[in-house]
Design a protein around this motif. Structure first.
Motif, PDB file in Angstrom:
ATOM      1  N   ILE A  12     -83.236-107.059  -8.247  1.00  0.00           N
ATOM      2  CA  ILE A  12     -82.748-106.234  -9.644  1.00  0.00           C
ATOM      3  C   ILE A  12     -81.392-106.916  -9.800  1.00  0.00           C
ATOM      4  O   ILE A  12     -80.367-107.626  -9.211  1.00  0.00           O
ATOM      5  CB  ILE A  12     -82.521-105.251  -9.887  1.00  0.00           C
TER       6      ILE A  12
ATOM      7  N   TYR B 102     -87.877-106.503 -12.082  1.00  0.00           N
ATOM      8  CA  TYR B 102     -87.485-106.072 -12.630  1.00  0.00           C
ATOM      9  C   TYR B 102     -88.651-107.026 -13.920  1.00  0.00           C
ATOM     10  O   TYR B 102     -89.110-106.555 -14.428  1.00  0.00           O
ATOM     11  CB  TYR B 102     -85.880-106.720 -13.491  1.00  0.00           C
TER      12      TYR B 102
ATOM     13  N   ARG C 281     -81.349 -99.485 -14.358  1.00  0.00           N
ATOM     14  CA  ARG C 281     -82.545-100.134 -15.353  1.00  0.00           C
ATOM     15  C   ARG C 281     -82.123-100.316 -16.934  1.00  0.00           C
ATOM     16  O   ARG C 281     -82.491-101.371 -17.189  1.00  0.00           O
ATOM     17  CB  ARG C 281     -83.742 -98.855 -15.120  1.00  0.00           C
TER      18      ARG C 281
END
Length: 658
Positions: A273, A297, A368
């Protein structure tokens, strides 16, 4: 004339657990999905739309003995230019990405000057540079745009001018752009290249056209037309084929890939990620290199884009039992993470759940959000382990992980594993262990001959509904002929019949690239431009795109002596549609009787899709339409007979009237 075989008529399934016809039996609404593993160049060079091979100069003999940092790159000095090309590690863009190319331009030639003016090599753009042909050459199409980028830093006293171009095999320039590297720091430089004409053997060429020295890393070329136009996105045609299947879930990233070839080769989600330049590339257990450009992701984003639930699979803190080249000697290479490292590893698992579902104020939820997704991904399932040998080391570590997830995240369904086969020592030990721990679901795997699936279509009828449920995470018959796909269709009707204990199922493997296929049976074959949809794909699509959440018994009757006949009836409660799946794996057409009297207000005309043909028929990249589904309309009534063609799957979707 259709003659109904009245001898030995039976209903499709006899089970004391099933409810009456009028109410139906509730089954898993997430029964059919997809499994993606980076095998057969399914990710890099495949679904992941990056066109440059070895873009970060991280290939090495650890990937493949003959590979090195400049594999797939060619050093070029057109028009009598000269300089040098090296790979260095002393000033990387990030510690996770240690190698980069250093281009030194000592002299830039002049085209068409003096005594060399008539020499072919003295034509074109002069400079010192590098060329990349991608994965088996790059295909570009006239008028289409391609997003180019690279990271570069100025290593000389003066800036360095670069010319970037797409060229055909003869050196004809199809698109060109100019850049100037004028910073001592690593910066990203971008350009849009629009192809002037089509070429199926394109190269990307980067030339230094002024004297100087420049560092180059992460050279990238993407079609602007990725799936959903995502940056760092997926190849549009392949991704759309998967979206068209309407899978309920996607399991990723493996497979054996997940637990890896030894502890150092485990797939660690945190390495995949964040910015591309900070991800950790590594050797692929299937014998090549993975960039991690298609990382967690991107997997989660793709699931969201097509409405599929994400199902990540994490190692159970042990490596693949076939690690270290033990594939042929029974698999004795399983290694376990030391117990004094288990606290950190368990936290890694918990961090994944927070990354997927946590608020933007949480540590990992904030990461995120920083990547561009502030809303949670709504993770519901986590797989722990893959086909692992059920050893004491596995059992001890699995329990630690399972207990920790169950305690902190009771809303997450943990899926365990019971080995790679449909029976045997690991299967028996794995099931016993899972039931002792009350693991909610376990992952069964098996690859078998077509007749196995026909013989074992009643496998799950006898499973105990009060114990762990089943995720059939990997299955396929050995082959891509129509007979293989139809045997799988017979089995899939049984999965629907047992959808109260089989919660999920996914065919494997999914993708295979031409000339890079490491597995005998796959769902989709492809090259850099074309795709081949196998009969297996069409069968899987007809089941995934026509899922139901209620199963109805005593709807279809057939000749009980013919095991190659199978059928199911499900209802999609969201649409109200009644869906029949009728399979004939025999060599002659067979009649089946359908009784729809339990349903009210049915439309008199329904959608019908049929796959039928020769048992030995198969699709290829050269002949991709040997087998293809045929759509039509069919009249239906409360009671009617259907003549199923030989070697066929028929899906009839009936709407209910408002």
């Amino acid at each position: 004339m259709i003659v109904y075989l009245a001898v030995s008529l039976t209903v499709l399934a006899q089970s004391a657990r099933q409810q009456t016809t009028s109410t139906g039996k509730k089954i898993s609404p997430t029964l059919f999905g997809l499994f993606f593993e980076d095998i057969n160049y399914a990710a890099d060079g495949g679904l992941y739309a990056e066109m440059i091979q070895n873009r970060s100069f991280e290939y090495s003999p650890a990937d493949r003995r003959e590979w090195h940092s400049l594999t797939s790159w060619e050093y070029i000095t057109p028009v009598f230019s000269y300089g040098s090309l090296n790979v260095e590690t002393n000033k990387p863009i990030h510690p996770n990405n240690p190698h980069y190319a250093v281009l030194t331009i000592e002299h830039v030639g002049q085209p068409g000057v003096g005594e060399n003016s008539k020499i072919p090599e003295n034509k074109g753009v002069p400079g010192v540079g590098i060329k990349n042909r991608g994965y088996d050459h790059m295909v570009v199409k006239a008028g289409e745009k391609y997003a180019f980028s690279l990271f570069a830093c100025q290593l000389s006293a003066t800036p360095v001018a670069l010319t970037v171009s797409l060229q055909d095999p003869r050196g004809k320039i199809l698109s060109e752009s100019k850049l100037t590297v004028n910073s001592k720091d690593w910066n990203k430089y971008t350009a849009t290249l629009t192809a002037s004409e089509r070429s199926d053997s394109t190269s990307l060429v980067i030339l230094g056209t002024t004297q100087g020295k420049v560092g180059i890393d992460i050279v990238s070329l993407f079609p602007e037309n990725t799936f959903k136009n995502r940056q760092n996105g997926l190849r549009a045609d392949l991704a759309q084929l998967l979206a068209d299947m309407k899978p309920a879930f996607i399991r990723f990233p493996g497979g054996c890939l997940a637990h890896g070839d030894g502890l150092g080769n485990m797939y660690r989600w945190k390495n995949t990620i964040g910015p591309i330049e900070q991800r950790v590339e590594q050797r692929n257990i299937w014998g090549y290199h993975q960039t991690a450009g298609l990382g967690y992701y991107e997997y989660f984003q793709f699931c969201e884009d097509i409405g599929a639930k994400p199902l990540p699979v994490l190692p159970a803190a042990v490596s693949c039992q076939n690690s270290g080249g033990t594939w042929r000697i029974g698999g004795t290479g399983q290694k376990a993470i030391p117990m004094d490292e288990m606290k950190d590893y368990i936290q890694e698992v918990l961090d994944l759940i927070e990354w997927a579902n946590g608020s933007v104020s949480s540590t990992w939820g904030a990461k995120r959000a920083a990547a561009g997704h502030p809303k949670p991904f709504n993770l519901e399932f986590v797989g722990i382990g893959n086909e692992d040998k059920i050893t004491p080391e596995f059992e001890e570590r699995f329990k630690l992980i399972y207990d920790a997830v169950k305690a902190k995240h009771p809303e997450i369904t943990v899926i365990g594993t019971v080995g790679p086969f449909p029976d045997g020592e690991d299967f028996t030990k794995g099931w016993k262990y899972a039931n002792n721990l009350t693991v909610p679901m376990v992952d069964e795997h098996y690859y078998q001959q077509p007749d196995w699936f026909v013989r074992n279509q009643y496998r799950y009828d006898a499973y105990d509904r009060k114990q762990s449920h089943v995720y059939l995470g990997e299955y396929a018959s050995w082959g891509n002929k129509l007979k293989n796909a139809i045997s799988e269709a017979i089995y899939m009707t049984a999965l629907e019949r047992n959808g109260d204990v089989v919660d999920m199922a996914s065919y494997a493997p999914l993708l295979a690239k031409k000339n890079h296929t490491q597995w005998k049976t796959d769902m989709i074959f492809f090259d850099n431009e074309k795709v081949c949809l196998t009969p297996n794909y069409y069968v899987q699509k007809l089941f995934t795109a026509n899922q139901g959440d209620y199963y109805y018994d005593k709807i279809v009757s057939k000749n009980s002596k013919d095991s190659t006949l199978a059928a199911s009836c499900v209802k999609d409660s969201k649409t109200g549609d009644i869906i029949l799946k009728l399979v004939n794996g025999g060599t002659a057409s067979q009649s089946m009787k359908i009784d729809l009297s339990a349903f009210k207000k049915l439309a008199s005309q329904a959608e019908q899709v049929v796959i039928a043909g020769s048992a030995e028929a198969e699709n290829t990249l050269e002949n991709p339409q040997a087998i293809a589904p045929v759509q039509s309309k069919i009249k239906v009534s409360k009671s009617f007979q259907y003549n199923a063609p030989a070697m066929s799957l028929t899906v009839i979707r009936i709407k209910t009237q408002s």
